[in-house]
Scaffold this active site. Structure first.
Site, mmCIF file in Angstrom:
data_model
loop_
_atom_site.group_PDB
_atom_site.id
_atom_site.type_symbol
_atom_site.label_atom_id
_atom_site.label_comp_id
_atom_site.label_asym_id
_atom_site.label_seq_id
_atom_site.Cartn_x
_atom_site.Cartn_y
_atom_site.Cartn_z
ATOM 1 N N ASP A 252 0.925 -1.276 0.137
ATOM 2 C CA ASP A 252 -0.015 0.037 -0.018
ATOM 3 C C ASP A 252 0.740 1.211 0.017
ATOM 4 O O ASP A 252 1.981 1.425 0.854
ATOM 5 C CB ASP A 252 -0.848 0.117 1.358
ATOM 6 C CG ASP A 252 -1.739 1.254 1.289
ATOM 7 O OD1 ASP A 252 -2.706 1.357 0.407
ATOM 8 O OD2 ASP A 252 -1.419 1.851 2.339
ATOM 9 N N GLU A 285 1.640 -0.151 -5.127
ATOM 10 C CA GLU A 285 0.565 1.075 -5.172
ATOM 11 C C GLU A 285 1.349 2.170 -5.010
ATOM 12 O O GLU A 285 1.920 2.230 -3.823
ATOM 13 C CB GLU A 285 -0.640 1.078 -4.166
ATOM 14 C CG GLU A 285 -1.605 2.349 -4.390
ATOM 15 C CD GLU A 285 -2.321 2.781 -3.273
ATOM 16 O OE1 GLU A 285 -3.257 3.552 -3.455
ATOM 17 O OE2 GLU A 285 -2.002 2.446 -1.996
ATOM 18 N N HIS A 376 -11.516 -0.573 -3.539
ATOM 19 C CA HIS A 376 -11.894 0.160 -2.306
ATOM 20 C C HIS A 376 -11.955 1.555 -1.897
ATOM 21 O O HIS A 376 -12.830 2.439 -1.700
ATOM 22 C CB HIS A 376 -11.287 -0.704 -1.210
ATOM 23 C CG HIS A 376 -9.871 -0.193 -0.928
ATOM 24 N ND1 HIS A 376 -8.861 -0.766 -1.832
ATOM 25 C CD2 HIS A 376 -8.994 0.862 -0.311
ATOM 26 C CE1 HIS A 376 -7.568 -0.249 -1.461
ATOM 27 N NE2 HIS A 376 -7.777 0.760 -0.499
ATOM 28 N N GLY A 380 -15.014 3.724 -1.946
ATOM 29 C CA GLY A 380 -15.001 4.091 -0.449
ATOM 30 C C GLY A 380 -14.515 5.566 0.034
ATOM 31 O O GLY A 380 -14.994 6.077 1.061
#
Length: 570
Positions: A252, A285, A376, A380
């Site tokens: 991440d 990412e 997500h 989100g």
């Protein structure tokens, strides 16, 4: 394996280690047993052995007022402030010991959140249907322990311990085992750039774990250049790959780590540790679009936000926040994405105050990029968590789905996509008192710059992240057109596995061009010499598509609004 934490050395004996350089003494406390004074070395490592085995509860006493969990605990009892639990990493009996994974080119990934799906057991129940559909991998959002019982996972504070709310370490291994039995890979999202705000005690005994003078949105940057910190994270990654037999990791927001050398060294060690006989896949990412990190000997691919962002603009017309970077000439930007991977390859980004973003990526294979229409973050991080089924024209969304699933990039789906879900996926946490207030108000303040939420009353309607109802609403229930969406995904994935995947290795771009304000034609030379052509029109007026033989797949009349056509010519 780990230099941190509790390691069983016999059935009834365990070694404990903690790096606490800021403390002169540390005591190991055993629930129901004798406390043990730990020995400190010159580097600040404390160690001790105790006559306990798997299942024993323990913690570290720093002083009379503070006892803390093990930051490398393999399990917790009573939450992130409770007792750590000794785990025997070899206790689980695998039924798929001969599993070696699948090649990267075969990956069709569905991102899932274990919490909203009923924990590890709930995810396992869904696996047969995903395998039947043509999905070949699930990607779990972070499962590490966090404060409370509900969280996206990115507020984790104990990276080695699966969240109690999801299940035990053995239940997570059973999920992986079940996936492998069905031919599915399991990827895991890991967070090495920060810790959450509830339950992180590292600052109380290891201030050197962070660089106080290097600021991130979460505080001081994690000091991955310090050897104990480096080992903490690399050993964690090895644990998931070796002990849990996870097939791949998605790292991440590595741009917030700010240390490419750490990333490269970690990738090298992980690949050496698992050896050449297993298919293990490492994905980044990285907002910086750093093409140098991508290669067979390091990281397989990067999540390509550029693909999502430009298609979101084309599908919805939205142009606020980071979408402003893609609002001008979106068809030309999509063409560059399909031909070269990244859209931003060193150009100035309006959303980053004109600062350059990215590096040249046209030399990379299409499989170096993970493409998606939703994930997500992109659902989100919307105030109301809306999916594209509510934001976009259904025919245009179907056409874009064909591009996603039949293009040569690696496709990623978000749970519920293949069922046409209209349920929101909201930002949820389970914090309390002042922290809950701060998270709630901070969330609403984030959207004050958006016209739709400029009014305080409008912002008050943004769901409270800490409310149980926010979590409950986020389950991906099937939409009203579930049968049609399942049929479309099933057809497209069947075509992908038959006509695209066998030809993917060695694929190179033959270029792409905009043929209208919202239309592109892209071509690739496949590994066997065949030509893949995809023509997409997300506009409201017709355009001219290539005049080729009968397409492999078509949605709508070729060239008409909301249409796509796909050809594979030997």
């Amino acid at each position: 394996m780990s230099s941190w934490g509790a390691t069983p050395v016999a059935a009834d004996r365990t070694r404990f280690r903690l790096w606490a350089p800021d403390r002169p003494e540390v005591t190991l406390e055993i629930d129901g047993g004798q406390a043990v004074a730990m020995t400190r070395d010159e580097d600040g490592w404390f160690s001790a052995e105790a006559p306990v085995g798997a299942g024993a509860r323990y913690r570290f006493r720093l002083d009379a007022d503070l006892a803390v969990p093990d930051p490398a605990a393999r399990a917790q009892a009573g939450g992130v402030h409770g007792w750590s639990v000794v785990v025997d990493p070899d206790a689980y009996r695998w039924t798929t010991s001969d599993w070696v994974g699948r090649p990267w080119e075969e990956a069709v990934i569905e991102e899932v959140h274990a919490g909203v799906l009923g924990g590890f057991a709930g995810v396992a129940e869904r696996l047969p249907a995903l395998a039947d559909l043509g999905v070949t991998a699930i990607e779990l959002m972070p499962v590490n322990a966090f404060g409370g019982t509900r969280n996206w996972g990115y507020d984790g504070v104990l990276p080695y311990a699966p969240a109690e709310a999801y299940g035990s370490p053995e239940e997570l291994k059973a999920l992986v085992d079940r996936a492998h039995a069905l031919g599915l890979m399991v990827f895991l999202d890991v967070v090495y750039n920060h810790f959450g705000p509830d339950g992180n005690y590292l600052g109380a005994y290891a201030g050197g774990f962070f660089h106080s003078d290097v600021h991130t949105p979460w505080g001081g940057a994690v000091a991955v250049d310090a050897e104990p910190v480096h080992r903490f994270f690399v050993d964690n990654a090895r644990m998931w790959l070796e002990e849990y037999r996870i097939d791949g990791l998605r790292f991440d927001a590595v741009h917030a780590i700010g240390n490419p050398g750490f990333l490269d060294a970690m990738a090298t060690e992980l690949r050496e540790a698992v050896g050449p006989d297993r298919h293990v896949h490492l994905v980044l990412e990285n907002e910086e679009n750093d093409a140098q990190r991508l290669g067979a000997d390091r990281f397989n691919a990067q999540w390509n936000d550029d693909f999502h962002n430009v298609l979101h603009v084309l599908l919805t017309g939205e142009s606020s926040a980071y979408y402003q970077d893609f609002a001008e000439k979106p068809a030309e930007r999509l063409a560059r994405c399909l031909a070269e991977g990244f859209i931003y390859q060193g150009e100035g980004s309006p959303n980053h105050d004109g600062k350059p973003r990215g590096s040249k990526s046209g030399h990379l294979p299409p499989t170096a990029f993970v493409s998606f229409l939703q994930n997500h973050d992109q659902v989100g991080n919307r105030a109301m968590g809306e999916r594209l089924t509510l934001l976009a024209d259904a025919d245009k969304l179907r056409a874009a789905t064909a591009l996603l699933l039949l293009g040569p990039q690696i496709p990623l789906l978000f749970m519920g996509d293949s069922e046409g879900s209209r349920a929101p996926f909201l930002f949820f946490t389970d914090f309390h008192d002042e922290l809950a207030d701060a998270v709630r108000e901070g969330r609403r303040k984030e959207f004050a710059k958006f016209e739709a939420f400029a009014d305080p009353e409008a912002r008050a309607r943004i769901p409270d992240p800490n409310a149980r109802s926010t979590f409950d609403q986020s389950r991906p229930e099937p939409g009203p057109e579930v049968a049609a969406w399942r049929a479309l995904y099933g057809e497209l994935l069947g075509l992908r596995h038959t006509h695209i995947v066998p030809r993917l290795k060695g694929t190179t771009s033959l270029g792409a061009e905009a043929v209208g304000e919202a239309a592109v034609v892209a071509r690739w030379r496949m590994g066997d010499g065949a030509t893949l052509t995809i023509a997409l029109n997300l506009g409201d007026t017709g355009v001219s598509f290539p005049e080729l033989a009968q397409p492999l797949f078509a949605h709508g009349e070729p060239g008409a609004p909301a249409s796509v056509a796909v050809w594979v010519e030997a």
